[in-house]
Write a protein that holds these residues in place. Structure first.
Motif, PDB file in Angstrom:
ATOM      1  N   PHE A  11     100.653  43.805 -54.218  1.00  0.00           N
ATOM      2  CA  PHE A  11     100.956  45.129 -53.662  1.00  0.00           C
ATOM      3  C   PHE A  11     100.455  45.274 -52.221  1.00  0.00           C
ATOM      4  CE2 PHE A  11     100.438  46.037 -58.339  1.00  0.00           C
ATOM      5  CZ  PHE A  11     101.796  46.069 -58.614  1.00  0.00           C
ATOM      6  N   PHE A  14     102.366  48.127 -51.188  1.00  0.00           N
ATOM      7  CA  PHE A  14     103.097  48.710 -52.304  1.00  0.00           C
ATOM      8  C   PHE A  14     104.376  49.314 -51.736  1.00  0.00           C
ATOM      9  CE2 PHE A  14     103.832  52.055 -55.519  1.00  0.00           C
ATOM     10  CZ  PHE A  14     103.599  51.365 -56.693  1.00  0.00           C
ATOM     11  N   HIS A  18     108.356  48.845 -55.944  1.00  0.00           N
ATOM     12  CA  HIS A  18     107.241  48.899 -56.899  1.00  0.00           C
ATOM     13  C   HIS A  18     107.132  50.294 -57.507  1.00  0.00           C
ATOM     14  CE1 HIS A  18     105.333  45.657 -54.165  1.00  0.00           C
ATOM     15  NE2 HIS A  18     105.745  45.040 -55.265  1.00  0.00           N
ATOM     16  N   ASP A  19     107.232  51.297 -56.652  1.00  0.00           N
ATOM     17  CA  ASP A  19     107.105  52.687 -57.086  1.00  0.00           C
ATOM     18  C   ASP A  19     108.180  53.041 -58.111  1.00  0.00           C
ATOM     19  OD1 ASP A  19     105.451  55.019 -56.663  1.00  0.00           O
ATOM     20  OD2 ASP A  19     107.171  55.966 -55.675  1.00  0.00           O
ATOM     21  N   VAL A  34      97.892  49.989 -62.654  1.00  0.00           N
ATOM     22  CA  VAL A  34      98.393  49.228 -61.525  1.00  0.00           C
ATOM     23  C   VAL A  34      97.255  48.291 -61.149  1.00  0.00           C
ATOM     24  CG1 VAL A  34      99.226  49.315 -59.152  1.00  0.00           C
ATOM     25  CG2 VAL A  34      99.850  51.133 -60.749  1.00  0.00           C
ATOM     26  N   ILE A  36      95.773  45.391 -58.974  1.00  0.00           N
ATOM     27  CA  ILE A  36      95.867  44.653 -57.719  1.00  0.00           C
ATOM     28  C   ILE A  36      95.307  43.262 -57.963  1.00  0.00           C
ATOM     29  CG2 ILE A  36      95.138  44.547 -55.311  1.00  0.00           C
ATOM     30  CD1 ILE A  36      94.848  47.694 -55.576  1.00  0.00           C
ATOM     31  N   ARG A  51      93.770  48.597 -50.504  1.00  0.00           N
ATOM     32  CA  ARG A  51      94.930  48.743 -51.383  1.00  0.00           C
ATOM     33  C   ARG A  51      94.591  49.636 -52.567  1.00  0.00           C
ATOM     34  NH1 ARG A  51      96.350  42.695 -52.309  1.00  0.00           N
ATOM     35  NH2 ARG A  51      94.424  42.355 -51.175  1.00  0.00           N
ATOM     36  N   LEU A  55      96.478  53.257 -53.196  1.00  0.00           N
ATOM     37  CA  LEU A  55      97.196  53.503 -54.447  1.00  0.00           C
ATOM     38  C   LEU A  55      96.579  54.656 -55.237  1.00  0.00           C
ATOM     39  CD1 LEU A  55      98.078  49.871 -55.493  1.00  0.00           C
ATOM     40  CD2 LEU A  55      99.633  51.669 -54.742  1.00  0.00           C
ATOM     41  N   SER A 129     107.400  43.080 -50.485  1.00  0.00           N
ATOM     42  CA  SER A 129     106.221  43.274 -49.639  1.00  0.00           C
ATOM     43  C   SER A 129     106.260  42.334 -48.441  1.00  0.00           C
ATOM     44  CB  SER A 129     104.942  43.045 -50.438  1.00  0.00           C
ATOM     45  OG  SER A 129     104.775  44.037 -51.413  1.00  0.00           O
TER      46      SER A 129
END
Length: 157
Positions: A11, A14, A18-19, A34, A36, A51, A55, A129
């Motif tokens: 991510f 992100f 992804h969302d 989620v 990482i 990150r 998030l 990404s």
């Protein structure tokens, strides 16, 4: 019983793809972590801590989404947290073979784990990404490819 799943990736950053996968997965699960993933072979744009923070900020109003990080095998994390489902997104760019192999290995290591694949929606199928970072590093506008919170972080970086 709470249906829990984990959605893992680096991510970095992100993306809207992804969302989209995560929001649709929330229709299937009560709680999604989620996760990482720390990848020693990748050079990230943002630290794990950054990150995590971005998030958490992005999902601050969604109590069913948890954010965490892990530098080991995904199945070990899942066992530790009593999670029996992995969420993965598939793009029409050759993802299936790699994802199928990874899901098979995860299932071999942890037979109780199931992988659920969600197809990326059309408007997001080309977003990754890596491509977002490439555009960003060349001073391109990535605002239509990432959530607003993530775009704010990119503007500050």
């Amino acid at each position: 019983m709470v249906k829990k799943a984990v959605y893992a990736g680096t991510f970095d950053p992100f993306t809207n793809g992804h969302d989209d996968i995560l929001k649709r997965a929330l229709n299937l699960f009560d709680e999604i972590t989620v996760l990482i993933a720390v990848s020693p072979s990748k050079v990230p744009l943002f630290s794990v801590e950054q990150r995590t923070e971005m998030l958490e900020e992005h999902f601050k109003d969604e109590s069913r989404v948890k954010v965490d990080s892990w530098d080991g095998l995904l199945v070990d994390y899942a066992k530790k947290k009593s999670i029996d489902t992995i969420i993965r997104g598939l793009r029409p760019t050759g993802d299936f073979e790699v994802e199928f192999q990874m899901a098979s290995m995860n299932n071999k290591l942890y037979p109780e784990i199931e992988t659920v694949f969600l197809m990326t929606e059309g408007q997001n199928y080309y977003i990754s990404s890596s491509l977002v970072k490439e555009v960003y590093k060349h001073d391109g506008d990535v605002s239509e490819f990432v959530p607003n919170v993530i775009n704010s972080w990119l503007k500050k970086a």
